[in-house]
Design a protein around this motif. Sequence first.
Motif, short mmCIF file in Angstrom:
data_model
loop_
_atom_site.label_atom_id
_atom_site.label_comp_id
_atom_site.label_asym_id
_atom_site.label_seq_id
_atom_site.Cartn_x
_atom_site.Cartn_y
_atom_site.Cartn_z
N ALA A 43 0.80 -1.23 0.00
CA ALA A 43 0.00 0.00 0.00
C ALA A 43 0.83 1.27 0.00
CB ALA A 43 -0.94 0.01 1.20
N VAL A 44 2.11 1.19 0.31
CA VAL A 44 2.94 2.40 0.31
C VAL A 44 3.17 2.87 -1.12
CG1 VAL A 44 4.06 1.89 2.50
CG2 VAL A 44 5.06 1.04 0.37
N ILE A 45 3.31 4.17 -1.29
CA ILE A 45 3.46 4.75 -2.63
C ILE A 45 4.94 4.87 -2.95
CG2 ILE A 45 2.81 6.66 -4.14
CD1 ILE A 45 0.54 7.28 -2.24
N ASP A 109 9.58 11.27 2.98
CA ASP A 109 8.46 10.33 3.02
C ASP A 109 7.25 10.88 2.27
OD1 ASP A 109 7.93 12.36 4.76
OD2 ASP A 109 7.02 11.10 6.31
N ALA A 110 7.50 11.74 1.25
CA ALA A 110 6.41 12.33 0.48
C ALA A 110 6.77 12.31 -1.01
CB ALA A 110 6.12 13.75 0.94
N VAL A 111 5.76 12.53 -1.84
CA VAL A 111 5.97 12.60 -3.28
C VAL A 111 5.06 13.67 -3.85
CG1 VAL A 111 4.28 10.76 -3.70
CG2 VAL A 111 6.01 11.25 -5.42
N ASN A 211 1.71 12.00 1.28
CA ASN A 211 2.54 11.13 2.10
C ASN A 211 2.64 9.75 1.45
OD1 ASN A 211 3.34 9.32 4.42
ND2 ASN A 211 3.27 11.29 5.48
N THR A 212 3.83 9.17 1.43
CA THR A 212 4.02 7.85 0.81
C THR A 212 3.59 6.71 1.74
OG1 THR A 212 6.30 7.65 1.61
CG2 THR A 212 5.96 8.68 -0.55
N GLY A 213 3.49 6.97 3.04
CA GLY A 213 3.12 5.93 3.99
C GLY A 213 4.28 5.08 4.47
N ASP A 216 4.61 5.92 8.23
CA ASP A 216 3.35 5.73 8.96
C ASP A 216 2.27 5.39 7.93
OD1 ASP A 216 1.08 5.78 10.49
OD2 ASP A 216 1.32 7.84 11.22
N ILE A 217 1.90 4.11 7.88
CA ILE A 217 0.95 3.66 6.86
C ILE A 217 -0.41 4.33 7.01
CG2 ILE A 217 0.04 1.69 8.14
CD1 ILE A 217 0.88 1.88 4.35
N SER A 218 -0.75 4.80 8.20
CA SER A 218 -2.03 5.48 8.40
C SER A 218 -2.06 6.85 7.73
CB SER A 218 -2.35 5.63 9.90
OG SER A 218 -1.46 6.55 10.52
N ARG A 219 -0.90 7.32 7.24
CA ARG A 219 -0.81 8.62 6.58
C ARG A 219 -0.67 8.48 5.06
NH1 ARG A 219 -2.45 12.98 8.27
NH2 ARG A 219 -0.88 14.08 7.03
#
Length: 465
Positions: A43-45, A109-111, A211-213, A216-219
Amino acid sequence: MGCCNRRCGLLAGAVFGAALAILGGILIPVGDQIIQSTVEKEAVIVPGTTAYENWISSAAFVYRQMWLFDVQNALDVVELGATPIVKERGPYTYKVRYLAKSNITAHNDAVSFLLPNGAIFEPDMSVGSEDDLVTTLNLAVAVSLPCLSVLPPLWVYIRYLDWLKASTKSSLFQRRSVREILWGYQDPILKDILGVFYPYNGTFDGYYTVNTGQDDISRVAMIERWQGESKLSFWNDTYCDTLNGTDASSFPPFVDKNKPIYFFSSDICRSVSSTFRETQDLWGIEVYRYVLPPSTFASPSINPDNKCFCTEKLVSRNCSMAGVLDVGPCRGGAPVYISLPHFLHGSDYLRQDVLGLNPSEENHFTYLDIEPITGFTLSFAKRLQVNMMYGPSKVISVLKHVKEYTVFPIVWLNETATLDEATADRIKAELFSRINLLENVQMSLIGIGAATFALCLVSYCCVRC
């Protein structure tokens, strides 16, 4: 001895069955942890995951159906002050959101990315040609109204005298093609290009930073910035200017249907919440259907959270108007109002000021179908209506018979996409197959163990008797 051996064997079988059932039960939390780990990994991007491949370019094309409101009594409205009567014309269908995200830039941790805008007319999915003519509100009148209070009266008189010579017969309304109304035309009054969605092709929505997750996968997929800013600047209020949620294409995994989900829509320049309605089956995949609650566009007296979205008192009748959002603050001050189609959930007088509207909950509500384990949106229908405003004026002759400020419907759209069967099979094969296999092993161990235990125990008792 033979009977004793049989009883001992049956007792051992019962013990073994019980052990299998207990083992299956013990594996449930272990299996759940494995399932969670598997889903979170996909699920992470980041490149190489299922989420990333679906995120870059949607597997399903997005289509935008549009219905325009054709005015039936334009001359009577202008000359006699009659109430406008409209008739829905459509759908005229376009393929949109068919281009992959561009300018993708990863950082920490972002894109960040841009969403390219494009529209291709689909004649086979439309009732007619883009050249079909429709009588609608003269956009130049609506756009000019907010400026009249600051323009010199002589300038206004001369400007609109020229306009009356050059414009359409009814002046307040104009008859133009579907293509012109939607995508733009050279206006004879303002000497500029006007259109409901102009400019569109070749433009972009964004930048978005999500956020790529990874940390923190909840983000995951949560919007951190839009157009380079961490908050909006349209509403002059901390609550209304908050960027909250995702862009609705996906959500963090393990969706809890007892909690609302949040997403930001640049079409309405704000974040909204959506609530669970029911479970649906989409090609064998269970999805949660989320809908916009009626409180989304409710008046502040019903939903106090909407108070900061009311930026003027006149048209909104001192902020008592329900069902309509004034997006002028994010449209350069233009009198643009967004609602649900046919003013669904709107104040009664909206449909009394313009006749011919028939709101339907079934046909006009917005929904998202979300796969609850992964958080992927597998189907959706975004239904919105674009309206503009006109009102009484002592300066413009074509408005002298107008009695009330009127929120006038121009077009409503149904923007949809849904997972096809082939893609559903691929998702089930790539991700859900592993989850289903583990769940089946757990249930099989419990089922076989329980059955063995029960059978052996009953047989043991019978032998003893």
